[in-house]
Design an enzyme around this catalytic site. Structure first.
Site, PDB file in Angstrom:
ATOM      1  N   HIS A 217     -26.069  -5.456  21.510  1.00 50.45           N
ATOM      2  CA  HIS A 217     -25.490  -5.707  20.177  1.00 50.45           C
ATOM      3  C   HIS A 217     -26.563  -5.915  19.124  1.00 50.45           C
ATOM      4  O   HIS A 217     -26.291  -6.447  18.046  1.00 50.45           O
ATOM      5  CB  HIS A 217     -24.554  -6.924  20.221  1.00 50.45           C
ATOM      6  CG  HIS A 217     -23.285  -6.655  20.977  1.00 50.45           C
ATOM      7  ND1 HIS A 217     -22.449  -7.657  21.402  1.00 50.45           N
ATOM      8  CD2 HIS A 217     -22.716  -5.488  21.394  1.00 50.45           C
ATOM      9  CE1 HIS A 217     -21.410  -7.125  22.036  1.00 50.45           C
ATOM     10  NE2 HIS A 217     -21.561  -5.808  22.058  1.00 50.45           N
TER      11      HIS A 217
ATOM     12  N   ASP B 164     -29.588 -13.371  19.909  1.00 47.57           N
ATOM     13  CA  ASP B 164     -30.691 -14.338  19.830  1.00 47.57           C
ATOM     14  C   ASP B 164     -31.854 -13.833  20.690  1.00 47.57           C
ATOM     15  O   ASP B 164     -31.704 -12.894  21.471  1.00 47.57           O
ATOM     16  CB  ASP B 164     -30.220 -15.734  20.286  1.00 47.57           C
ATOM     17  CG  ASP B 164     -29.799 -15.791  21.752  1.00 47.57           C
ATOM     18  OD1 ASP B 164     -28.646 -16.170  22.030  1.00 47.57           O
ATOM     19  OD2 ASP B 164     -30.617 -15.435  22.621  1.00 47.57           O
TER      20      ASP B 164
HETATM   21  N1  APR Z   1     -22.007 -22.230  30.543  1.00 49.65           N
HETATM   22  C1  APR Z   1     -21.292 -21.139  30.921  1.00 49.65           C
HETATM   23  N2  APR Z   1     -20.368 -20.536  30.129  1.00 49.65           N
HETATM   24  C2  APR Z   1     -20.180 -21.061  28.898  1.00 49.65           C
HETATM   25  C3  APR Z   1     -20.877 -22.196  28.426  1.00 49.65           C
HETATM   26  C4  APR Z   1     -21.829 -22.785  29.316  1.00 49.65           C
HETATM   27  N3  APR Z   1     -22.540 -23.865  28.953  1.00 49.65           N
HETATM   28  N4  APR Z   1     -20.446 -22.485  27.155  1.00 49.65           N
HETATM   29  C5  APR Z   1     -19.506 -21.565  26.856  1.00 49.65           C
HETATM   30  N5  APR Z   1     -19.334 -20.715  27.894  1.00 49.65           N
HETATM   31  C6  APR Z   1     -18.443 -19.555  27.974  1.00 49.65           C
HETATM   32  C7  APR Z   1     -17.084 -19.752  27.332  1.00 49.65           C
HETATM   33  O1  APR Z   1     -16.156 -20.304  28.272  1.00 49.65           O
HETATM   34  C8  APR Z   1     -16.723 -18.309  26.955  1.00 49.65           C
HETATM   35  O2  APR Z   1     -16.054 -17.664  28.033  1.00 49.65           O
HETATM   36  O3  APR Z   1     -19.065 -18.530  27.235  1.00 49.65           O
HETATM   37  C9  APR Z   1     -18.079 -17.634  26.739  1.00 49.65           C
HETATM   38  C10 APR Z   1     -18.376 -17.334  25.286  1.00 49.65           C
HETATM   39  O4  APR Z   1     -17.431 -16.400  24.853  1.00 49.65           O
HETATM   40  P1  APR Z   1     -17.539 -15.772  23.378  1.00 49.65           P
HETATM   41  O5  APR Z   1     -17.737 -16.882  22.391  1.00 49.65           O
HETATM   42  O6  APR Z   1     -16.385 -14.839  23.235  1.00 49.65           O
HETATM   43  O7  APR Z   1     -18.912 -14.952  23.405  1.00 49.65           O
HETATM   44  P2  APR Z   1     -19.162 -13.511  24.015  1.00 49.65           P
HETATM   45  O8  APR Z   1     -18.315 -13.278  25.236  1.00 49.65           O
HETATM   46  O9  APR Z   1     -20.629 -13.373  24.157  1.00 49.65           O
HETATM   47  O10 APR Z   1     -18.656 -12.537  22.814  1.00 49.65           O
HETATM   48  C11 APR Z   1     -18.887 -11.160  22.998  1.00 49.65           C
HETATM   49  O11 APR Z   1     -18.107 -10.784  20.754  1.00 49.65           O
HETATM   50  O12 APR Z   1     -18.151 -11.661  18.624  1.00 49.65           O
HETATM   51  C12 APR Z   1     -18.627 -10.625  19.427  1.00 49.65           C
HETATM   52  O13 APR Z   1     -20.635  -9.425  19.226  1.00 49.65           O
HETATM   53  C13 APR Z   1     -20.123 -10.703  19.503  1.00 49.65           C
HETATM   54  O14 APR Z   1     -21.575 -10.455  21.412  1.00 49.65           O
HETATM   55  C14 APR Z   1     -20.385 -11.074  20.952  1.00 49.65           C
HETATM   56  C15 APR Z   1     -19.165 -10.527  21.672  1.00 49.65           C
END
Ligand code: APR
Length: 239
Positions: free
Chosen positions: A110, A95
Site C-alpha cells: 500500500h 509505516d
Molecule cells: N496484536 C494483534 N492484532 C491486533 C493488535 C495487537 N496488538 N491490535 C489490533 N489488532 C488487530 C485488530 O483486531 C484488527 O483485526 O489488527 C487488525 C487491524 O485491522 P484494521 O484496522 O482494519 O487494519 P488493516 O487490516 O491493516 O487494514 C487494511 O485497510 O484502511 C485500509 O489501507 C488501509 O492497509 C489498510 C487496510
C-alpha cells in the site's frame, strides 16, 4: 509444528504496529479528525482538498519519528535472517517499522509514508518531512503535482505479481494484525491454502477472514509473534 515448512509468506496489517503506538484503521481509534480514513485516503479527496489530505499524511509521517519497532517487528526480522527456506514479508502498513526493525525481504503493497511521488513525471523519492500543494518535484521541477507515495482506495496495490507468485508456492502463510476486510490482501489466505499451504492467523480477536485459517492464535502480536518465530526456528533446526 510438524514437518518444518520452508516457503514462508507473512502478511501484516495495522495491528502489528498498534503496540508501537500507531492507531489501527477499524479500531476505536480509527477515525481522524472525524474523517473515515477511506474519505481521506482517496484520489477524489486529494483532488477535492489537497491541503486536508497532505495534513493527514504530514501528521502520520511526523508520528513515525515518535514510535519504535516493537517485539513483533523485531521477531520477524530475526526470522528472516535465520530462515533457510524462501521468505517474503508483505505489509499493508505504510509505516517504516518493519524496515527499521531490519526486515529486507519486505514489500509495502500500500506504499510508504516516507516516500513522495510526482503525478506529472511519476518520479518517486524518500521524503520524511511535510508535503504541501507547493511542494516541488526534484526531478521535473513542477509544483502542485506532488503526492504521498501511498496506494489510495480505488488504486492498484503494488507488487501483486510477486506476491501472488510467492503465495502460489507457499508452504506456510501467516497473517498478523489484519482485519481481513480489504482486498486483495484479505484473499491472500485463500490463494496460499489453494496452493497447499498451512495458514495461521495472529490477532487480538476473530476477523472477517478467520474461518479460512487452519489455526488462529488470539492475543497481542508482541507476545504471539516472538513465540511463533521461536517455534519455527526450533522446528527448522531439527530439519
Ligand atoms: N496484536 C494483534 N492484532 C491486533 C493488535 C495487537 N496488538 N491490535 C489490533 N489488532 C488487530 C485488530 O483486531 C484488527 O483485526 O489488527 C487488525 C487491524 O485491522 P484494521 O484496522 O482494519 O487494519 P488493516 O487490516 O491493516 O487494514 C487494511 O485497510 O484502511 C485500509 O489501507 C488501509 O492497509 C489498510 C487496510
Amino acid at each position: 509444528m510438524s514437518k518444518s515448512p520452508d516457503r514462508l509468506v507473512i502478511l501484516t496489517g495495522a495491528g502489528i504496529s498498534a503496540e508501537s503506538g500507531l492507531p489501527t484503521f477499524r479500531g476505536a481509534d480509527g477515525l481522524w479528525e472525524g474523517h473515515r480514513v477511506e474519505d481521506v485516503a482517496s484520489p477524489v479527496a486529494f483532488a477535492r482538498d489537497p491541503e486536508l489530505v497532505h495534513r493527514f499524511y504530514n501528521l502520520r509521517r511526523a508520528a513515525l519519528r515518535t514510535v519504535e519497532p516493537n517485539a513483533a517487528h523485531l521477531a520477524l526480522a530475526r526470522l528472516e535472517a535465520a530462515w533457510r527456506g524462501s521468505f517474503l514479508l508483505v505489509t499493508q502498513n505504510v509505516d517504516d517499522l518493519h524496515d527499521r526493525a531490519g526486515s529486507r525481504r519486505l514489500l509495502h503493497m500500500h506504499g510508504e509514508l516516507i516516500r513522495a511521488r510526482c503525478k506529472a513525471c511519476r518520479h518517486g523519492w524518500e521524503w520524511r518531512d511535510d508535503l504541501s500543494p507547493d511542494s516541488i518535484c526534484p526531478s521535473c521541477g513542477k509544483s502542485g503535482r506532488v503526492r504521498p507515495d501511498i496506494v489510495w482506495f480505488g488504486e492498484e496495490p503494488l507488487h501483486l505479481g510477486e506476491i501472488f507468485d510467492a503465495l502460489s508456492r507457499a508452504s506456510l502463510f501467516i497473517a498478523i494484525g489484519t482485519s481481513g476486510h480489504v482486498y486483495p490482501a484479505a484473499g491472500f489466505v485463500d490463494v496460499a491454502r489453494g496452493a497447499g499451504a498451512r495458514a495461521i492467523e495472529i490477532n487480538l480477536a476473530d476477523t472477517a477472514a478467520s474461518a479460512a485459517f487452519d489455526e488462529r492464535r488470539t492475543g497481542p502480536a508482541t507476545d504471539l509473534v516472538p513465540a511463533l518465530v521461536e517455534e519455527l526456528l526450533a522446528a527448522q533446526s531439527v530439519g
